[in-house]
Structures are given as structure tokens and as C-alpha cells.
Design a protein around this motif. Structure first.
Motif, mmCIF file in Angstrom:
data_model
loop_
_atom_site.group_PDB
_atom_site.id
_atom_site.type_symbol
_atom_site.label_atom_id
_atom_site.label_comp_id
_atom_site.label_asym_id
_atom_site.label_seq_id
_atom_site.Cartn_x
_atom_site.Cartn_y
_atom_site.Cartn_z
ATOM 1 N N MET A 83 55.193 75.232 56.720
ATOM 2 C CA MET A 83 55.049 73.828 56.023
ATOM 3 C C MET A 83 57.015 74.345 55.526
ATOM 4 S SD MET A 83 53.000 71.626 55.580
ATOM 5 C CE MET A 83 52.857 70.421 55.360
ATOM 6 N N LYS A 84 56.981 75.238 54.706
ATOM 7 C CA LYS A 84 58.724 74.772 54.433
ATOM 8 C C LYS A 84 59.544 74.631 55.496
ATOM 9 C CE LYS A 84 56.898 77.041 49.844
ATOM 10 N NZ LYS A 84 57.568 77.606 48.508
ATOM 11 N N PHE A 85 59.120 75.753 56.135
ATOM 12 C CA PHE A 85 60.557 76.184 57.290
ATOM 13 C C PHE A 85 60.209 74.921 57.923
ATOM 14 C CE2 PHE A 85 59.014 80.570 57.431
ATOM 15 C CZ PHE A 85 59.623 81.305 55.990
ATOM 16 N N GLN A 86 59.024 74.531 58.559
ATOM 17 C CA GLN A 86 58.685 73.311 58.894
ATOM 18 C C GLN A 86 60.314 71.931 58.386
ATOM 19 O OE1 GLN A 86 57.331 72.419 62.435
ATOM 20 N NE2 GLN A 86 58.705 70.801 62.115
ATOM 21 N N PHE A 87 60.058 71.891 57.290
ATOM 22 C CA PHE A 87 60.050 70.930 56.389
ATOM 23 C C PHE A 87 61.773 71.543 56.834
ATOM 24 C CE2 PHE A 87 63.594 69.695 52.656
ATOM 25 C CZ PHE A 87 62.748 68.550 52.314
ATOM 26 N N ILE A 88 62.802 72.434 55.970
ATOM 27 C CA ILE A 88 64.608 72.865 56.985
ATOM 28 C C ILE A 88 64.280 72.767 58.085
ATOM 29 C CG2 ILE A 88 65.309 75.149 57.106
ATOM 30 C CD1 ILE A 88 63.980 76.427 54.516
ATOM 31 N N TYR A 89 63.917 73.012 59.227
ATOM 32 C CA TYR A 89 63.802 72.443 60.188
ATOM 33 C C TYR A 89 64.665 71.039 60.769
ATOM 34 C CZ TYR A 89 63.317 72.354 65.143
ATOM 35 O OH TYR A 89 64.076 70.963 66.600
ATOM 36 N N GLU A 90 63.473 70.071 60.072
ATOM 37 C CA GLU A 90 63.406 68.681 59.969
ATOM 38 C C GLU A 90 64.345 68.548 59.650
ATOM 39 O OE1 GLU A 90 59.312 67.645 58.670
ATOM 40 O OE2 GLU A 90 58.685 68.278 60.229
ATOM 41 N N HIS A 91 65.243 68.392 58.297
ATOM 42 C CA HIS A 91 66.191 68.381 57.473
ATOM 43 C C HIS A 91 67.816 68.998 57.351
ATOM 44 C CE1 HIS A 91 63.144 66.207 55.799
ATOM 45 N NE2 HIS A 91 63.527 65.285 55.446
ATOM 46 N N LYS A 92 67.719 69.981 58.469
ATOM 47 C CA LYS A 92 68.567 70.493 58.307
ATOM 48 C C LYS A 92 69.708 70.181 59.132
ATOM 49 C CE LYS A 92 68.033 71.786 63.783
ATOM 50 N NZ LYS A 92 67.566 72.944 64.414
ATOM 51 N N GLN A 93 69.670 69.011 59.348
ATOM 52 C CA GLN A 93 71.378 67.589 59.134
ATOM 53 C C GLN A 93 71.762 66.877 58.593
ATOM 54 O OE1 GLN A 93 72.603 67.813 63.090
ATOM 55 N NE2 GLN A 93 71.291 69.241 64.052
ATOM 56 N N GLU A 94 70.724 67.084 57.428
ATOM 57 C CA GLU A 94 71.794 66.600 56.010
ATOM 58 C C GLU A 94 71.321 68.284 55.221
ATOM 59 O OE1 GLU A 94 67.663 64.000 55.103
ATOM 60 O OE2 GLU A 94 67.438 64.787 56.783
ATOM 61 N N PHE A 95 71.132 69.202 55.176
ATOM 62 C CA PHE A 95 71.026 70.005 54.274
ATOM 63 C C PHE A 95 71.775 71.507 54.503
ATOM 64 C CE2 PHE A 95 67.877 66.906 52.411
ATOM 65 C CZ PHE A 95 68.929 66.784 51.278
ATOM 66 N N LEU A 96 72.487 71.664 53.960
ATOM 67 C CA LEU A 96 72.663 72.996 55.065
ATOM 68 C C LEU A 96 71.440 74.658 55.006
ATOM 69 C CD1 LEU A 96 75.797 74.412 52.816
ATOM 70 C CD2 LEU A 96 76.059 73.533 54.975
ATOM 71 N N VAL A 97 71.005 74.802 55.447
ATOM 72 C CA VAL A 97 69.776 75.326 55.793
ATOM 73 C C VAL A 97 70.203 76.801 54.835
ATOM 74 C CG1 VAL A 97 68.527 77.447 56.883
ATOM 75 C CG2 VAL A 97 69.435 75.122 58.403
ATOM 76 N N ARG A 98 71.146 77.287 53.689
ATOM 77 C CA ARG A 98 71.019 78.084 53.343
ATOM 78 C C ARG A 98 70.678 77.719 51.781
ATOM 79 N NH1 ARG A 98 76.183 80.748 53.396
ATOM 80 N NH2 ARG A 98 75.602 82.911 54.957
ATOM 81 N N LEU A 99 71.334 76.794 51.583
ATOM 82 C CA LEU A 99 70.542 76.058 50.139
ATOM 83 C C LEU A 99 69.471 76.084 50.148
ATOM 84 C CD1 LEU A 99 72.227 74.481 48.008
ATOM 85 C CD2 LEU A 99 72.477 72.830 48.987
#
Length: 145
Positions: free
Chosen positions: A1-17
Motif C-alpha cells: 500500500m505504501k509502495f503504491q502510494f510512492i509510485y503514484e506520487h513520484k512525480q510530485e515528491f522525491l522517492v527518497r523523501l
């Protein structure tokens, strides 16, 4: 679930952050991305592709029970709960059509005896218990002799 969220918002925020904020490892996220889809996910995608045309052909009126029945007629066996879950994920919500109700109106074209109008719409009384009024509504009463 968290990984999916990161994937969907990687254009807006840094993956590392995002990984740091969500307390997941970056390596875990990238491993998740490379991992092939599970057999269940693939089967769900195929079943979703079968559900959508059935839903559209019903003019968006079929809910999960009817969609399940249509799938069964096509030889696809699955549970109603699975169909409901996939419809929810696909955003397929059936619209409920209201049944048309027959409006009952007064039938003045009959041969039944009509009671005489003795009050002539004068409902004022000079003393108590002088005038009593009532109304009888005939709703499909069957008279047997």
C-alpha cells in the motif's frame, strides 16, 4: 500500500523523501517495482476486463449479483464478493432505476350507487353531534354473494 502510494506520487515528491516519511526502505520500494505481478493480480485484471463490458451492456444497471450471473453464463466461475471488489476498484457503480408506480385515481365512470349529498358542503353545526361526516374509499374490495 505504501509502495503504491510512492509510485503514484513520484512525480510530485522525491522517492527518497517519501520512503523516509512512510518509514520504508528505498531498496524495498525498488524491489517492489521490479517484482512481477502476482497470479492473483493478473487474474483480477483479466476478470476486470470481462466485467466492464457486461456492466456497460446492462446500461450500468447491473450490480455484482447480476454481473456474477452473467459471468457464470459465459463459463467464468468466481464469487460475488470478488466481483463486487473488482467493480469497486474499477469504479463501476450501478444506478438504481425506480420502479414506476401506478397512480390510483378516482373512477367516476361506474354504475355503483352514489350516496346522496345531504350536507351540500355546509359543515357548520349549531349543536354537538348534529352533523357527522365520513369518507369511504373503495380499494379493490371483492363482493361475494
Amino acid at each position: 500500500m505504501k509502495f503504491q502510494f510512492i509510485y503514484e506520487h513520484k512525480q510530485e515528491f522525491l522517492v527518497r523523501l517519501m520512503c523516509k516519511v512512510l518509514v520504508v526502505s528505498e531498496s524495498g520500494y525498488y524491489a517492489w517495482r521490479k517484482r512481477p505481478k502476482s497470479a492473483r493480480a493478473k487474474a483480477d485484471r483479466e476478470l476486470g476486463a470481462e466485467i466492464e463490458p457486461i456492466f456497460e451492456q446492462s446500461r450500468q444497471t447491473y450490480g455484482s449479483p447480476r454481473v456474477k450471473a452473467a459471468l457464470r453464463r459465459k463459463g467464468i466461475n468466481c464469487s460475488r464478493k470478488r466481483v463486487a471488489r473488482l467493480m469497486r476498484l474499477l469504479g463501476l457503480v450501478s444506478c438504481h432505476r425506480r420502479k414506476k408506480r401506478k397512480v390510483l385515481t378516482t373512477n367516476s365512470q361506474h354504475n355503483n350507487p352514489v350516496a346522496p349529498n345531504r350536507l351540500k358542503r355546509d359543515f357548520t353545526a349549531t349543536k354537538p353531534d348534529e352533523k357527522w361526516v365520513g369518507d369511504i374509499v373503495n380499494r379493490r374490495f371483492k363482493v361475494t354473494h
